[in-house]
Design a protein around this motif. Structure first.
Motif, PDB file in Angstrom:
ATOM      1  N   ARG A  22       0.843  -1.208   0.000  1.00 22.32           N
ATOM      2  CA  ARG A  22       0.000   0.000   0.000  1.00 22.32           C
ATOM      3  C   ARG A  22       0.870   1.248   0.000  1.00 22.32           C
ATOM      4  NH1 ARG A  22      -2.843  -0.062   5.127  1.00 22.32           N
ATOM      5  NH2 ARG A  22      -0.795   0.559   5.898  1.00 22.32           N
ATOM      6  N   ASP A  23       1.878   1.269   0.865  1.00 24.80           N
ATOM      7  CA  ASP A  23       2.747   2.458   0.957  1.00 24.80           C
ATOM      8  C   ASP A  23       3.521   2.661  -0.341  1.00 24.80           C
ATOM      9  OD1 ASP A  23       3.615   2.014   4.505  1.00 24.80           O
ATOM     10  OD2 ASP A  23       1.761   2.636   3.499  1.00 24.80           O
ATOM     11  N   ALA A  24       3.947   1.558  -0.958  1.00 20.53           N
ATOM     12  CA  ALA A  24       4.721   1.676  -2.205  1.00 20.53           C
ATOM     13  C   ALA A  24       3.843   2.209  -3.340  1.00 20.53           C
ATOM     14  CB  ALA A  24       5.298   0.316  -2.575  1.00 20.53           C
ATOM     15  N   ILE A  25       2.592   1.779  -3.366  1.00 21.07           N
ATOM     16  CA  ILE A  25       1.662   2.283  -4.391  1.00 21.07           C
ATOM     17  C   ILE A  25       1.458   3.792  -4.208  1.00 21.07           C
ATOM     18  CG2 ILE A  25      -0.745   2.230  -5.159  1.00 21.07           C
ATOM     19  CD1 ILE A  25      -0.725  -0.815  -4.605  1.00 21.07           C
ATOM     20  N   HIS A  26       1.185   4.190  -2.983  1.00 17.14           N
ATOM     21  CA  HIS A  26       0.971   5.624  -2.715  1.00 17.14           C
ATOM     22  C   HIS A  26       2.233   6.430  -3.023  1.00 17.14           C
ATOM     23  CE1 HIS A  26      -3.066   5.689  -1.107  1.00 17.14           C
ATOM     24  NE2 HIS A  26      -2.793   4.723  -0.258  1.00 17.14           N
ATOM     25  N   ALA A  27       3.403   5.906  -2.658  1.00 13.11           N
ATOM     26  CA  ALA A  27       4.653   6.648  -2.882  1.00 13.11           C
ATOM     27  C   ALA A  27       4.896   6.843  -4.378  1.00 13.11           C
ATOM     28  CB  ALA A  27       5.815   5.897  -2.247  1.00 13.11           C
ATOM     29  N   ALA A  28       4.632   5.800  -5.163  1.00 12.05           N
ATOM     30  CA  ALA A  28       4.850   5.902  -6.613  1.00 12.05           C
ATOM     31  C   ALA A  28       3.896   6.922  -7.216  1.00 12.05           C
ATOM     32  CB  ALA A  28       4.647   4.534  -7.264  1.00 12.05           C
ATOM     33  N   ILE A  29       2.662   6.907  -6.783  1.00 19.89           N
ATOM     34  CA  ILE A  29       1.678   7.848  -7.331  1.00 19.89           C
ATOM     35  C   ILE A  29       2.004   9.279  -6.890  1.00 19.89           C
ATOM     36  CG2 ILE A  29      -0.761   8.534  -7.202  1.00 19.89           C
ATOM     37  CD1 ILE A  29      -1.381   5.475  -7.221  1.00 19.89           C
ATOM     38  N   ASP A  30       2.456   9.427  -5.641  1.00 18.82           N
ATOM     39  CA  ASP A  30       2.862  10.767  -5.174  1.00 18.82           C
ATOM     40  C   ASP A  30       4.019  11.304  -6.025  1.00 18.82           C
ATOM     41  OD1 ASP A  30       0.969  10.607  -3.218  1.00 18.82           O
ATOM     42  OD2 ASP A  30       2.369  10.171  -1.564  1.00 18.82           O
ATOM     43  N   GLU A  31       4.956  10.400  -6.388  1.00 19.81           N
ATOM     44  CA  GLU A  31       6.154  10.841  -7.124  1.00 19.81           C
ATOM     45  C   GLU A  31       5.910  10.933  -8.633  1.00 19.81           C
ATOM     46  OE1 GLU A  31       9.696   8.611  -6.247  1.00 19.81           O
ATOM     47  OE2 GLU A  31      10.954   9.803  -7.637  1.00 19.81           O
ATOM     48  N   PHE A  32       5.198   9.959  -9.195  1.00 21.93           N
ATOM     49  CA  PHE A  32       5.092   9.897 -10.657  1.00 21.93           C
ATOM     50  C   PHE A  32       3.679  10.117 -11.189  1.00 21.93           C
ATOM     51  CE2 PHE A  32       9.350   8.526 -10.652  1.00 21.93           C
ATOM     52  CZ  PHE A  32       9.519   7.484  -9.760  1.00 21.93           C
ATOM     53  N   GLY A  33       2.698  10.149 -10.284  1.00 24.42           N
ATOM     54  CA  GLY A  33       1.306  10.279 -10.726  1.00 24.42           C
ATOM     55  C   GLY A  33       0.689   8.961 -11.148  1.00 24.42           C
ATOM     56  N   THR A  34       1.504   7.910 -11.151  1.00 21.89           N
ATOM     57  CA  THR A  34       1.016   6.588 -11.531  1.00 21.89           C
ATOM     58  C   THR A  34       1.886   5.530 -10.857  1.00 21.89           C
ATOM     59  OG1 THR A  34       0.531   5.125 -13.417  1.00 21.89           O
ATOM     60  CG2 THR A  34       2.457   6.510 -13.607  1.00 21.89           C
ATOM     61  N   CYS A  35       1.364   4.293 -10.787  1.00 22.16           N
ATOM     62  CA  CYS A  35       2.119   3.189 -10.202  1.00 22.16           C
ATOM     63  C   CYS A  35       2.002   1.980 -11.124  1.00 22.16           C
ATOM     64  CB  CYS A  35       1.554   2.835  -8.821  1.00 22.16           C
ATOM     65  SG  CYS A  35       2.289   1.357  -8.090  1.00 22.16           S
ATOM     66  N   SER A  36       3.117   1.274 -11.303  1.00 19.82           N
ATOM     67  CA  SER A  36       3.059   0.018 -12.064  1.00 19.82           C
ATOM     68  C   SER A  36       3.458  -1.105 -11.120  1.00 19.82           C
ATOM     69  CB  SER A  36       4.027   0.075 -13.254  1.00 19.82           C
ATOM     70  OG  SER A  36       5.353   0.314 -12.803  1.00 19.82           O
ATOM     71  N   ILE A  37       2.633  -2.132 -11.062  1.00 18.27           N
ATOM     72  CA  ILE A  37       2.880  -3.238 -10.150  1.00 18.27           C
ATOM     73  C   ILE A  37       2.764  -4.549 -10.915  1.00 18.27           C
ATOM     74  CG2 ILE A  37       0.452  -3.138  -9.405  1.00 18.27           C
ATOM     75  CD1 ILE A  37       1.393  -4.113  -6.631  1.00 18.27           C
ATOM     76  N   TRP A  59      -6.586   2.726  -7.443  1.00 13.73           N
ATOM     77  CA  TRP A  59      -6.464   1.779  -8.554  1.00 13.73           C
ATOM     78  C   TRP A  59      -6.566   2.467  -9.908  1.00 13.73           C
ATOM     79  CZ3 TRP A  59      -4.162  -2.169  -6.792  1.00 13.73           C
ATOM     80  CH2 TRP A  59      -4.485  -2.717  -5.545  1.00 13.73           C
ATOM     81  N   THR A  60      -7.244   3.609  -9.961  1.00 14.26           N
ATOM     82  CA  THR A  60      -7.373   4.275 -11.276  1.00 14.26           C
ATOM     83  C   THR A  60      -6.007   4.804 -11.747  1.00 14.26           C
ATOM     84  OG1 THR A  60      -7.864   6.365 -10.172  1.00 14.26           O
ATOM     85  CG2 THR A  60      -9.762   5.001 -10.827  1.00 14.26           C
ATOM     86  N   LYS A  61      -5.067   4.917 -10.810  1.00 14.06           N
ATOM     87  CA  LYS A  61      -3.729   5.400 -11.176  1.00 14.06           C
ATOM     88  C   LYS A  61      -2.683   4.293 -11.127  1.00 14.06           C
ATOM     89  CE  LYS A  61      -4.655  10.118  -9.574  1.00 14.06           C
ATOM     90  NZ  LYS A  61      -4.314  11.152  -8.570  1.00 14.06           N
ATOM     91  N   THR A  62      -3.172   3.059 -11.024  1.00 11.85           N
ATOM     92  CA  THR A  62      -2.264   1.912 -10.884  1.00 11.85           C
ATOM     93  C   THR A  62      -2.398   0.987 -12.082  1.00 11.85           C
ATOM     94  OG1 THR A  62      -2.507   2.046  -8.474  1.00 11.85           O
ATOM     95  CG2 THR A  62      -1.619  -0.020  -9.377  1.00 11.85           C
TER      96      THR A  62
END
Ligand code: 6PG
Length: 240
Positions: A22-37, A59-62
């Motif tokens: 959860r924290d990694a998803i939020h951190a990626a979105i905070d930094e890049f606006g999106t997360c890839s998992i 999830w809309t940004k993941t």
């Protein structure tokens, strides 16, 4: 250097893994606006996926990818996609537009691998020879030391140029599609989630074994990212 995290019980392991992802998803979105998992299959991650589905994550940004897949249709009981769909995608109402499934129903595994590589390149807008940098790479380990669908002795272990490879797994008499070691090792955070005494020997061999003939999971070494092993005490029971 890997971060080794041991938890007294499976419940504590899954709670910690849930928080870390959860924290990694939020951190990626905070930094890049999106997360890839990139998600693995098998039994171990299922409680984690169910826990992730129960909370309102962005999830809309993941963008959700797969570390590997069995060469079966998406509705097949062995399909990793089917398992992730049931434990995470459906309960979390993840839009299909954010899910990048391996076309494992394609008859030729090599073609399926090529197609998935193209899917990853397009979804992550990679330049011609650029490696994907998955924000989170969730991996498991088999009792033989395999990870994703990189099995001991597999030619796919030697792939240096492709993001995705096909692999014939003799012991399973099955074909698989898998991310390659360079694609896995380019990730920002590689998280091994391991539970159960049956994994203890493989965990010891990978984390404390000889380096001459490293098992596939021992060859997971992020180039610039973080490597975290999260285990319960039964899986860690043979470590010094
Ligand atoms: C798969 C997985 C595979 C898995 C290990 C461990 O397709 O099966 O990607 O690499 O992580 O086999 O599986 P379990 O979690 O079921 O022990």
């Amino acid at each position: 250097m890997a971060e080794l995290l041991r938890y007294s019980t499976p419940a504590e392991l899954y709670a910690a893994a849930h928080a870390r992802v959860r924290d990694a998803i939020h951190a990626a979105i905070d930094e890049f606006g999106t997360c890839s998992i990139a998600l693995s299959g098998g039994k171990t991650p299922q409680p984690l996926y169910q826990a992730l589905a129960r909370e309102p994550l962005p999830w809309t940004k993941t963008k959700i990818f797969f570390a590997d897949e069995r060469c079966v249709p998406p509705h097949h009981v062995d399909s990793n996609y089917r398992m992730v769909q049931q434990t995470l995608l459906e309960p979390a109402h993840v839009s299909p537009a954010n899910v990048f499934r391996v076309p494992a129903e394609v008859p030729e595994p090599e073609r399926a691998a090529e197609q998935y590589e193209g899917t990853i390149r397009t979804a992550l807008q990679l330049r011609r020879r650029q490696w994907p940098r998955f924000d989170v790479m969730l991996l498991g380990i088999g009792d033989d030391g395999h990870t994703a669908s990189l099995f001991p002795g597999s030619p796919a272990l030697d792939e240096r140029d492709k993001i995705v490879a096909s692999a014939q797994v003799e012991k399973l008499r099955a074909a698989r599609i898998t991310l390659t070691l360079p694609a896995i090792n380019a990730s920002a955070l590689i998280l091994f989630l391991v539970q159960g005494a049956e994994k203890a020997a493989a965990v010891q061999a990978v984390l404390e074994g000889r380096s001459q003939n490293p098992l596939p999971a021992a060859r997971v070494k992020p180039m610039t990212g973080k490597l975290v092993w999260m285990m319960d005490e039964t899986a860690a029971s043979k470590l010094g």
